[in-house]
Design an enzyme around this catalytic site. Sequence first.
Site, PDB file in Angstrom:
ATOM      1  N   THR A  61       4.980  -9.235  -2.099  1.00 57.19           N
ATOM      2  CA  THR A  61       5.165 -10.618  -2.541  1.00 57.19           C
ATOM      3  C   THR A  61       6.343 -11.260  -1.829  1.00 57.19           C
ATOM      4  OG1 THR A  61       4.220 -10.180  -4.696  1.00 57.19           O
ATOM      5  CG2 THR A  61       5.735 -12.026  -4.584  1.00 57.19           C
ATOM      6  N   SER A  68       1.353  -3.901  -1.718  1.00 54.94           N
ATOM      7  CA  SER A  68       1.714  -2.490  -1.921  1.00 54.94           C
ATOM      8  C   SER A  68       0.747  -1.729  -2.825  1.00 54.94           C
ATOM      9  CB  SER A  68       3.150  -2.350  -2.420  1.00 54.94           C
ATOM     10  OG  SER A  68       3.249  -2.621  -3.799  1.00 54.94           O
ATOM     11  N   THR A 111       6.429  -5.050  -5.105  1.00 56.59           N
ATOM     12  CA  THR A 111       7.000  -4.450  -6.325  1.00 56.59           C
ATOM     13  C   THR A 111       6.058  -3.428  -6.974  1.00 56.59           C
ATOM     14  OG1 THR A 111       6.078  -6.195  -7.724  1.00 56.59           O
ATOM     15  CG2 THR A 111       8.323  -6.529  -6.921  1.00 56.59           C
ATOM     16  N   ASP A 112       4.749  -3.546  -6.705  1.00 59.20           N
ATOM     17  CA  ASP A 112       3.794  -2.785  -7.508  1.00 59.20           C
ATOM     18  C   ASP A 112       3.878  -1.266  -7.331  1.00 59.20           C
ATOM     19  OD1 ASP A 112       2.886  -4.974  -8.859  1.00 59.20           O
ATOM     20  OD2 ASP A 112       1.155  -5.317  -7.570  1.00 59.20           O
TER      21      ASP A 112
HETATM   22  C1  SIN Z   1       2.817  -5.994  -3.939  1.00 58.80           C
HETATM   23  O1  SIN Z   1       3.208  -5.066  -4.641  1.00 58.80           O
HETATM   24  O2  SIN Z   1       2.707  -5.911  -2.703  1.00 58.80           O
HETATM   25  C2  SIN Z   1       2.422  -7.290  -4.572  1.00 58.80           C
HETATM   26  C3  SIN Z   1       3.155  -7.578  -5.808  1.00 58.80           C
HETATM   27  C4  SIN Z   1       4.637  -7.770  -5.613  1.00 58.80           C
HETATM   28  O3  SIN Z   1       5.227  -7.522  -4.576  1.00 58.80           O
HETATM   29  O4  SIN Z   1       5.253  -8.209  -6.621  1.00 58.80           O
END
Ligand code: SIN
Length: 330
Positions: free
Chosen positions: A20, A66, A99-100
């Site tokens: 993100t 991710s 973050t995932d």
């Molecule tokens: C990801 O994990 O690539 C998408 C979600 C995020 O980064 O919050």
Amino acid sequence: MVNSLSPSLRRVVVLGTGGTIAGRAASGGDNIGYTAGQVGVADLLGGIDAPEGLELVAEQVAQLDSKDMSFDTWLQLAQRCAGRLAEADVAGVVITHGTDTIEETAFFLQTVLAPGKPVVLTCAMRPASSLSPDGPQNVRDAIAVAAAPSAKGVTVVCAGAIHSALDVQKVHTYRPDAFASGDAGPVGYVEEGAVRRLRDWPQSPAGKRSKILEAKPGTATRWPRVEIVTSHAGASGAIIDLLLQERAAGVAEPVRGLVLAATGNGTVHHALEAAALRAHDAGVTVLRATRCASGRILPRPDDRLRDAGALTPVKARIALMLELLETAAA
Ligand code: SIN
């Protein structure tokens, strides 16, 4: 404890993997309808001044959401980190990441690298196109940690907090402060570019580099198949029995390990436990990891299956995969 930048450490390498933090939406007001992994890592550093005496070097390793992280990207990242950290003038590495699955990548890197210099993963909950993105401040904070002279080990920096790779978990679906470190609490905080440390930097119990770092870059590594099966009300052994049938039928990638996402202090529904014991007897390594967000499994004398201590099911899976890989390579 407050660290300031040492003049002898000169470069921080920033590796981009997507997420993100590199996401773009059609409008600045949209913080959820974006596509992750659109903006290059060099552009993410665009508005960020390097702290005095420090050069920032950007390298794009991947550009993905991710949730789609692959083992081969992990290996590529680990090898890139190992190579860069071995350069005398590199103070540390920052990795921009979604973050995932950031906690999985962080745990993997800490386990295989156990680095004596800092590797700092950072992220954002709002896309780069947001009216108020959180990524730029997170990147600045991550650079401050990577340049801090005492810093070492793999951490995740988000919303001003520094989390150890061993403890960090994503705990919120939307808020910019989306991470927590359970009972352990954060390693520290970043405040106006200064690191305020509260406890030790992460250290792996084994404290040694993994053999997988020696795999030739670009060559496919055979990662042992480890599945996670959750224990819950009304659980059965059906999934494990299917995996055992596949194994008996000689499929190309038979299950080698199982992580039971167990309830409370590592308890497992009796039907699932019976199937897990059948798997154990058939040569599959079985680990129990708690579904609870905090705490560790306290072993009991009558336990019949190993436990993963404080590791979450996803981290226990990585630990088991690496254990099986190392055993196979021995
Ligand atoms: C990801 O994990 O690539 C998408 C979600 C995020 O980064 O919050």
